[in-house]
Design a protein around this motif. Structure first.
Motif, PDB file in Angstrom:
ATOM      1  N   THR A 172      22.896  30.219 -17.247  1.00 25.00           N
ATOM      2  CA  THR A 172      24.302  29.816 -17.234  1.00 25.00           C
ATOM      3  C   THR A 172      24.604  28.885 -18.401  1.00 25.00           C
ATOM      4  OG1 THR A 172      24.429  30.048 -14.834  1.00 25.00           O
ATOM      5  CG2 THR A 172      26.086  28.645 -15.870  1.00 25.00           C
ATOM      6  N   ASN A 193      24.756  30.931 -21.502  1.00 22.10           N
ATOM      7  CA  ASN A 193      25.993  31.721 -21.531  1.00 22.10           C
ATOM      8  C   ASN A 193      27.198  30.854 -21.894  1.00 22.10           C
ATOM      9  OD1 ASN A 193      24.566  33.994 -20.779  1.00 22.10           O
ATOM     10  ND2 ASN A 193      25.156  33.899 -18.634  1.00 22.10           N
ATOM     11  N   LEU A 194      27.275  29.664 -21.306  1.00 19.15           N
ATOM     12  CA  LEU A 194      28.391  28.767 -21.619  1.00 19.15           C
ATOM     13  C   LEU A 194      28.382  28.387 -23.099  1.00 19.15           C
ATOM     14  CD1 LEU A 194      28.281  26.425 -18.483  1.00 19.15           C
ATOM     15  CD2 LEU A 194      30.067  28.100 -19.041  1.00 19.15           C
ATOM     16  N   TYR A 195      27.204  28.089 -23.606  1.00 12.15           N
ATOM     17  CA  TYR A 195      27.084  27.700 -25.021  1.00 12.15           C
ATOM     18  C   TYR A 195      27.476  28.865 -25.933  1.00 12.15           C
ATOM     19  CZ  TYR A 195      25.215  25.827 -29.346  1.00 12.15           C
ATOM     20  OH  TYR A 195      25.080  25.382 -30.633  1.00 12.15           O
ATOM     21  N   SER A 196      27.054  30.083 -25.567  1.00  2.00           N
ATOM     22  CA  SER A 196      27.378  31.247 -26.401  1.00  2.00           C
ATOM     23  C   SER A 196      28.873  31.551 -26.377  1.00  2.00           C
ATOM     24  CB  SER A 196      26.576  32.473 -25.973  1.00  2.00           C
ATOM     25  OG  SER A 196      27.002  32.923 -24.711  1.00  2.00           O
ATOM     26  N   CYS A 197      29.589  31.047 -25.357  1.00  2.00           N
ATOM     27  CA  CYS A 197      31.047  31.225 -25.281  1.00  2.00           C
ATOM     28  C   CYS A 197      31.788  30.140 -26.057  1.00  2.00           C
ATOM     29  CB  CYS A 197      31.511  31.202 -23.832  1.00  2.00           C
ATOM     30  SG  CYS A 197      30.996  32.643 -22.899  1.00  2.00           S
ATOM     31  N   GLY A 198      31.032  29.234 -26.681  1.00  2.00           N
ATOM     32  CA  GLY A 198      31.655  28.193 -27.484  1.00  2.00           C
ATOM     33  C   GLY A 198      31.945  26.905 -26.741  1.00  2.00           C
ATOM     34  N   ILE A 199      31.423  26.762 -25.546  1.00  2.00           N
ATOM     35  CA  ILE A 199      31.637  25.528 -24.784  1.00  2.00           C
ATOM     36  C   ILE A 199      30.737  24.446 -25.383  1.00  2.00           C
ATOM     37  CG2 ILE A 199      31.551  24.442 -22.498  1.00  2.00           C
ATOM     38  CD1 ILE A 199      33.492  26.821 -22.583  1.00  2.00           C
TER      39      ILE A 199
END
Length: 141
Positions: free
Chosen positions: A107, A110-116
């Motif tokens: 998770t 995934n969050l980091y790859s979404c730019g978070i």
């Protein structure tokens, strides 16, 4: 196994009476008695008051003559089913924790790859930002 059935019968209390006081269906009381469903902390507390016994007596860890318990009645806030050995329970618990850690790590990635931003991920997941950076760096290698 817990002693609910024998304690209930000694006191001439029906499953329906217990179900009524616990706010559950009589079939659930049967599952408690057979150990198919573990007793919740709340149910243990109510049953102990209703049957005038200790939690250890209810759970079959001691009897009224022997007040010494060989194992604690509470394990991480949860009572394990009587049909499961302590070792099996702990192995299952550790495996569950390992799976949850893997899911959390995925998770975070995934969050980091979404730019978070990592600072936001740290606040949301309660994981130290340095640990997040370490996780992300290890994923790159």
């Amino acid at each position: 196994m817990n002693q609910l059935k024998s304690l209930r019968k000694k006191r001439n209390i029906s499953q329906a009476d217990i179900a009524d006081k616990l706010g559950i269906k009589p079939a659930a009381v049967s599952k408690y008695e057979t150990g198919r469903v573990p007793l919740s902390e709340d149910s243990i507390e109510k049953l102990c008051k209703m049957l005038n016994v200790t939690a250890d007596e209810l759970l079959g860890l001691t009897d009224s003559k022997n007040t010494e318990s060989s194992m604690p009645s509470k394990i991480v806030g949860q009572i394990y089913p009587a049909s499961v050995t302590m070792e099996d329970y702990l192995c299952t618990l550790l495996n569950t924790i390992a799976r949850q850690k893997k899911q959390m790590n995925q998770t975070v990635r995934n969050l980091y790859s979404c730019g978070i931003p990592t600072s936001t991920i740290a606040r949301v997941t309660a994981i130290n930002e340095q640990e997040i950076l370490k996780l992300l760096n290890s994923a790159k290698n």
